[in-house]
Every structure is written in structure tokens, then in C-alpha cells.
Design a protein around this motif. Structure first.
Motif, short mmCIF file in Angstrom:
data_model
loop_
_atom_site.label_atom_id
_atom_site.label_comp_id
_atom_site.label_asym_id
_atom_site.label_seq_id
_atom_site.Cartn_x
_atom_site.Cartn_y
_atom_site.Cartn_z
N SER A 316 44.03 56.71 37.69
CA SER A 316 43.95 55.76 38.81
C SER A 316 43.84 54.33 38.33
CB SER A 316 42.74 56.11 39.70
OG SER A 316 41.51 55.77 39.07
N VAL A 317 43.10 54.12 37.24
CA VAL A 317 42.93 52.77 36.71
C VAL A 317 44.27 52.21 36.22
CG1 VAL A 317 41.77 51.41 34.92
CG2 VAL A 317 40.53 53.23 36.11
N ALA A 318 45.13 53.09 35.74
CA ALA A 318 46.40 52.63 35.17
C ALA A 318 47.45 52.33 36.23
CB ALA A 318 46.94 53.70 34.20
N TRP A 378 42.40 55.48 20.77
CA TRP A 378 43.03 54.97 22.00
C TRP A 378 43.24 53.47 21.93
CZ3 TRP A 378 45.28 58.74 23.96
CH2 TRP A 378 44.69 59.97 24.17
N GLY A 379 42.34 52.76 21.25
CA GLY A 379 42.56 51.32 21.07
C GLY A 379 43.81 51.05 20.26
N ALA A 380 44.01 51.83 19.20
CA ALA A 380 45.22 51.65 18.38
C ALA A 380 46.48 52.01 19.16
CB ALA A 380 45.10 52.49 17.11
N VAL A 381 46.42 53.09 19.95
CA VAL A 381 47.58 53.50 20.74
C VAL A 381 47.92 52.45 21.78
CG1 VAL A 381 48.45 55.22 22.37
CG2 VAL A 381 47.20 55.96 20.34
N SER A 382 46.88 51.89 22.43
CA SER A 382 47.12 50.88 23.46
C SER A 382 47.78 49.63 22.89
CB SER A 382 45.82 50.52 24.16
OG SER A 382 44.96 49.79 23.30
N ALA A 388 48.29 50.99 30.20
CA ALA A 388 48.64 51.93 31.27
C ALA A 388 49.17 53.24 30.72
CB ALA A 388 49.65 51.28 32.22
N VAL A 389 50.08 53.17 29.77
CA VAL A 389 50.65 54.38 29.19
C VAL A 389 49.58 55.18 28.46
CG1 VAL A 389 52.31 55.26 27.50
CG2 VAL A 389 52.96 53.40 29.04
N ALA A 392 47.48 57.09 30.87
CA ALA A 392 48.22 58.23 31.44
C ALA A 392 48.27 59.39 30.46
CB ALA A 392 49.63 57.78 31.81
N VAL A 393 48.45 59.10 29.17
CA VAL A 393 48.47 60.16 28.15
C VAL A 393 47.10 60.85 28.09
CG1 VAL A 393 48.67 60.62 25.69
CG2 VAL A 393 50.31 59.09 26.81
N ALA A 394 46.02 60.05 28.12
CA ALA A 394 44.67 60.64 28.07
C ALA A 394 44.43 61.52 29.29
CB ALA A 394 43.64 59.52 28.00
N ALA A 395 44.92 61.09 30.45
CA ALA A 395 44.75 61.89 31.67
C ALA A 395 45.47 63.23 31.54
CB ALA A 395 45.26 61.13 32.88
N GLY A 396 46.65 63.22 30.96
CA GLY A 396 47.37 64.48 30.75
C GLY A 396 46.61 65.42 29.84
#
Length: 540
Positions: A316-318, A378-382, A388-389, A392-396
Motif C-alpha cells: 500500500s505504501v508503494a 532492501w536499502g541496497a535494492v532500493s 516502490a519496486v 512490491a518485491v518484499a510484499a510478494g
């Protein structure tokens, strides 16, 4: 982590009572209020630190690493902290750690006030404060059974979550206003003061009666004993697995929320505090709702449903507008508390008293260390894919975690094992000399006589006994059939020292272990029990 061969002996199962029942106990209430104040200061500092970096122009990765710096010390210190909490007076240890935390927070305040604080020094001080918290966390968890009755442990765990989540609900909003008005220095100073309440509450707590200490296990042996206990405890291992599966993907929301608030939702410090406040209020509601949930859902169902709800809040945040995000985060906070309360209470009730702090330290290592590692990743991925992406990946992944309870549920015996200390079934060994506690290793051989028709039941009963022996101190275990005498079996195991063997028969032998041994004795007769000590040959 997924073996289910734990003994099935259970303590009496209590029904869920009032969520506020533990507050009737004076000492618990005083410590709970003091810890709530300290957590309030901690969350205010987290917001101030993250917003300090945003105002300084730091990227989303650096901002996310504030959480990583506060949680990663758990990876390095948690197991050692558990050993210390099991070996020494937990009240004194908590006093020392809170005084240290106050001193570190004061140093951070001075650095900010003098204008020399930058991103590297801020992350360093956050890491040091996280280290003092990691050293004290197992002791905080381990004292709960000393403060409230067993049947109130789940409620106490939920209230422990409220100390964090009430602070999360109020602290960020207050910090957002104070940072906007005064800057971060004043907030850092308030955090230093917040530790003093805990110090005062601990000093007013009468020192719990300490059991007489004879043999003191060496530090390294204590650490090994704790790890051996975890390795031979299927119930505890499954709890650790469920904690890790949830912690890593769930950490994306906490670590990237400030960047999402500023970049995706266009909010300032006050708006970010509002989002965290929504999560915090939801977390408090989760603590109130836990008795209702536990009466209607199994622990595994609570974990699966909570992971799915947390996934919805993360996405939702994304992708959703602010009017939808705020109520979504409220429900997400409920899911957060439901997960942590379920895992925390189960660990406190499932671990034996003599190793409780070490078991809890492993739980915190997995949960908080997983969050810290996740925040870093997650910081490195962002930084590469965008906030946003990444969310979404973490939510999956969280949806996969929710589905995994179908194949990796908690053991049915979670939180129900009888962990009261019981006397060992055999009389004290009659030896021809008096060994010193450090003498060893000791090889123990128990001879059983088994009727042919009872042999299958005997062999089935010996498997949980093997786990009991290993949990209480055995470094090796064998079961052999005698070649000369029919129906004769030899159980052999080694213990590092005579002191540890004595402890395995007294301070470590629980009600569930005694029931396992009773099932063995229903199928066999004990002929003898022999104890042999290693002999060191003289040098030439």
C-alpha cells in the motif's frame, strides 16, 4: 528446523485471560512503564536520526541503514548476551546496560550540539546504542517468568510489544514536531534522559532470590550448551525458522518507510510521524485483540494471516494514495503485534528455565538480526530498483511466507511443554572417589533389559530420550544391542564434565524430560548405570 520429534508431554493449557492482567503485579507494572518511556525515547531518536540524514541529502540506502545499524549488533552479540544473562544476576546486568545506553545517548547529543555529527558518526553511535540494547534484550525477556505467573506470559509478551508499539505510535509524531521546531539535538537529549526511568525502576526492584551456585560452567561451555539445546529442540527450532521467514521481508516496510514518505507520498517529518503513528496504534490494538485471536485461531494460523496482512500494508505504501495508506498501516500494525506476540510468548514458554535467556537470545538474533540484515539488503535494492519496486518485491515474499505455514507450521506442542524442574529418576551415583566438578569428560552407560514384545515400543521411546540427553548436556549419544545377552541394550552418552552431568540430573531435567524417561521405563527395566572418567596417561 522442521523435525517434529519433540516429546509430547504438555503442561496444563491455560485459557487466554485479560490482556492487562500482568499490570496487577507491582514490579512488572513499574518496569513496564519505565521501558515504555525508554522505548518512546528510542523511537523519537530513530525518527530524528533518519530525518537528520534526509535533510543532509543522504540517499535512501543510507537512511535505511539507520535501522540496520541499530539491529545488526544482535547478529554479533545476542548469543553472548544470552550466556551472560543465564550466568549472572539479570537485574544487575540490566542496570549496567541501561547506564551505558544513557552515556552513549549523551555522547550523541553532544556531537549533534557541537555540530560535528555527520552520517558516519551518526551510524556509529546508532550501532553502539544498538549494541547495548542487544546485550540487555535477552535478560529483559528472561525475567518475565519471574514477574508474572505462567498463565500470564502471553499477555505479558503482548504488553511487552505495547511498550514498543505505544512508543512507535506516539514517539514519531512527537519527534516529527520537535525536529521541525528544535532540530534533532533536543530529541537525542530526551532519549538519554529516558534511560534513567529504567535505571530507577530496576533499583527499586528487590533483588530476586538467587539459587545457590556451586559449579559455574565456563563461558565457552555455556555457549556450546545453549547451541546444543537449540539443535536438539524441534519446537524451538521451528520457532526460529518462522521468525526468520517473517523478519527479512517485513523489514522492508520499516527501513524504507521514511524514503517512501518523502519520495512517494510527498510528506515531511510530521507526515512520516503520522505513518509510524498509524503502525503504532495498530500494534497497540493488536495487543488488545490477541486474547480474542488466540481463542479462535491456532498459532500457525495467526502467523499466516498476519504475514498476508503485512504484505498488503507493505504494498500500500508503494502504490496507494495517502487516504488508503493510513488505515492500511493501522491494520498492518495489528498484524505486526500478532506475529511478534505469538513468537515471543511461545519461545518464553517453550525454553527450559536454565537456558531460557540463551534460547531467547537466539530468537532475538534471528528476529532482530534478520530485520537488520533485511534493512541493509532492501536499502541496497532500493538504490538500484527504486523504493516502490522494492516494497512490491518484499510484499510478494511475505505472501509466500503466509502460504508456508501450510507446510512449515509450528509444532502442536509449542508453548505447552512442561518446563518445571524435576528430580532425575535414578538415585545419586555411588562412586569410589569424589570427582571435582571440572573432572571429565564423563562416559555414562545405562543398561536396559527389554522383553521381546516390548522392543518396538522401547526403540520408539528412546528417540525422544536421545533429544533430552542432548538438550541437558550430552555431547554424544549411542544405543547398542548387547551381543552376549538377549534383550539387553546399552545406552551410552558423554558429558563434558562431572559438574555438567550433575546439572543434567538436577537443574536441567524438566517435567517433559521426566515424562520421556517414564515412557522408556514403561517398556524396559534399568539393570545398571555406570560412570567412567577419562584417564590421562603420564608422560614418559
Amino acid at each position: 528446523m522442521n523435525a517434529q520429534s519433540a516429546d509430547t508431554t504438555t503442561a496444563p493449557v491455560t485459557t487466554a485471560g485479560s490482556a492487562w492482567a500482568p499490570l496487577r503485579h507491582r514490579v512488572f507494572r513499574a518496569l513496564w512503564l519505565a521501558q515504555t518511556g525508554s522505548n518512546l525515547g528510542g523511537w523519537m531518536q530513530t525518527v530524528a536520526a533518519q530525518w537528520f540524514l534526509i535533510q543532509a541529502g543522504s540517499g535512501s540506502a543510507i537512511v535505511a541503514w539507520v535501522q540496520a545499524a541499530s539491529l545488526l549488533p544482535v547478529l554479533f552479540l545476542s548469543l553472548f548476551a544470552g550466556v551472560l544473562a543465564d550466568r549472572f544476576d539479570r537485574r544487575g546486568w540490566l542496570l549496567a546496560m541501561n547506564i551505558l545506553s544513557a552515556a552513549l545517548a549523551l555522547v550523541l547529543t553532544v556531537l549533534s550540539w557541537t555540530g560535528v555529527l555527520g552520517a558516519p558518526s551518526l551510524l556509529l553511535m546508532t550501532f553502539l546504542l544498538g549494541s547495548s540494547a542487544a546485550l540487555s534484550a535477552p535478560a529483559w525477556q528472561a525475567i518475565q517468568p519471574d514477574l508474572v505467573p505462567r498463565e500470564e506470559i502471553p499477555a505479558a509478551a503482548a504488553l511487552g510489544g505495547i511498550t514498543v508499539n505505544a512508543a512507535r505510535a506516539v514517539g514519531p509524531a512527537i519527534a516529527g514536531i520537535l525536529v521541525a521546531w528544535t532540530g534533532p539535538t533536543f530529541v537525542f537529549a530526551l532519549n538519554a534522559v529516558s534511560f534513567l526511568g529504567v535505571v530507577i525502576a530496576l533499583m527499586r526492584w528487590p533483588r530476586p532470590e538467587q539459587p545457590a551456585r556451586g559449579w559455574v560452567e565456563p563461558f565457552g561451555d555455556s555457549l556450546v550448551a545453549g547451541l546444543r539445546y537449540l539443535g536438539s529442540g524441534p519446537v524451538v527450532r521451528r520457532l526460529l525458522l518462522r521468525s526468520l521467514l517473517f523478519a527479512i521481508p517485513a523489514s522492508a516496510l520499516w527501513s524504507l518507510l521514511p524514503s517512501a514518505a518523502g519520495g512517494l507520498l510527498g510528506l515531511g517529518a510530521t507526515g512520516y510521524g503520522l505513518l509510524l503513528g498509524g503502525l503504532g496504534v495498530g500494534s497497540i490494538l493488536g495487543a488488545v485483540l490477541m486474547p480474542f485471536l488466540t481463542r479462535r485461531l491456532s498459532a500457525s494460523a495467526v502467523l499466516g494471516l498476519s504475514a498476508a496482512v503485512f504484505a498488503a500494508g507493505t504494498v500500500s505504501v508503494a502504490w496507494w494514495p495517502l487516504p488508503v495508506v493510513v488505515p492500511a498501516l493501522l491494520i498492518t500494525g495489528i498484524a505486526w503485534t500478532a506475529t511478534l506476540t505469538t513468537l515471543n510468548a511461545a519461545m518464553q514458554l517453550s525454553a527450559a528455565p536454565w537456558v531460557r535467556a540463551r534460547a531467547i537470545s537466539a530468537y532475538l538474533l534471528v528476529l532482530l538480526g534478520g530485520q537488520g540484515l533485511g534493512a541493509f539488503l532492501w536499502g541496497a535494492v532500493s538504490a538500484m530498483a527504486g523504493v516502490a519496486v522494492t516494497l512490491a518485491v518484499a510484499a510478494g515474499l511475505l505472501l509466500l511466507v503466509a502460504a508456508s505455514v501450510l507446510v512449515l507450521p509450528l509444532s502442536p506442542q509449542t508453548g505447552r511443554l512442561d518446563r518445571s524442574i524435576r528430580p532425575y529418576c535414578a538415585p545419586e551415583p555411588s562412586l569410589v572417589f569424589d570427582p571435582e566438578p571440572d573432572d571429565g569428560p564423563v562416559a555414562v552407560t545405562v543398561t536396559y533389559r527389554v522383553a521381546p514384545e516390548r522392543e518396538p515400543a522401547f526403540l520408539a521411546a528412546m528417540r525422544p530420550l536421545r533429544d533430552s540427553r542432548r538438550r541437558t548436556g550430552a555431547t554424544g549419544w549411542t544405543l547398542e544391542r548387547a551381543g552376549e545377552e538377549p534383550g539387553t541394550f546399552l545406552e551410552g552418552f558423554r558429558v563434558r564434565s562431572w559438574g555438567e552431568y550433575t546439572a543434567s540430573r538436577t537443574a536441567r531435567w524438566t517435567g517433559s524430560d521426566a515424562a520421556v524417561m517414564a515412557r522408556v521405563l514403561e517398556t524396559a527395566d534399568v539393570v545398571s548405570e555406570a560412570h567412567a572418567f577419562a584417564v590421562r596417561l603420564p608422560r614418559r
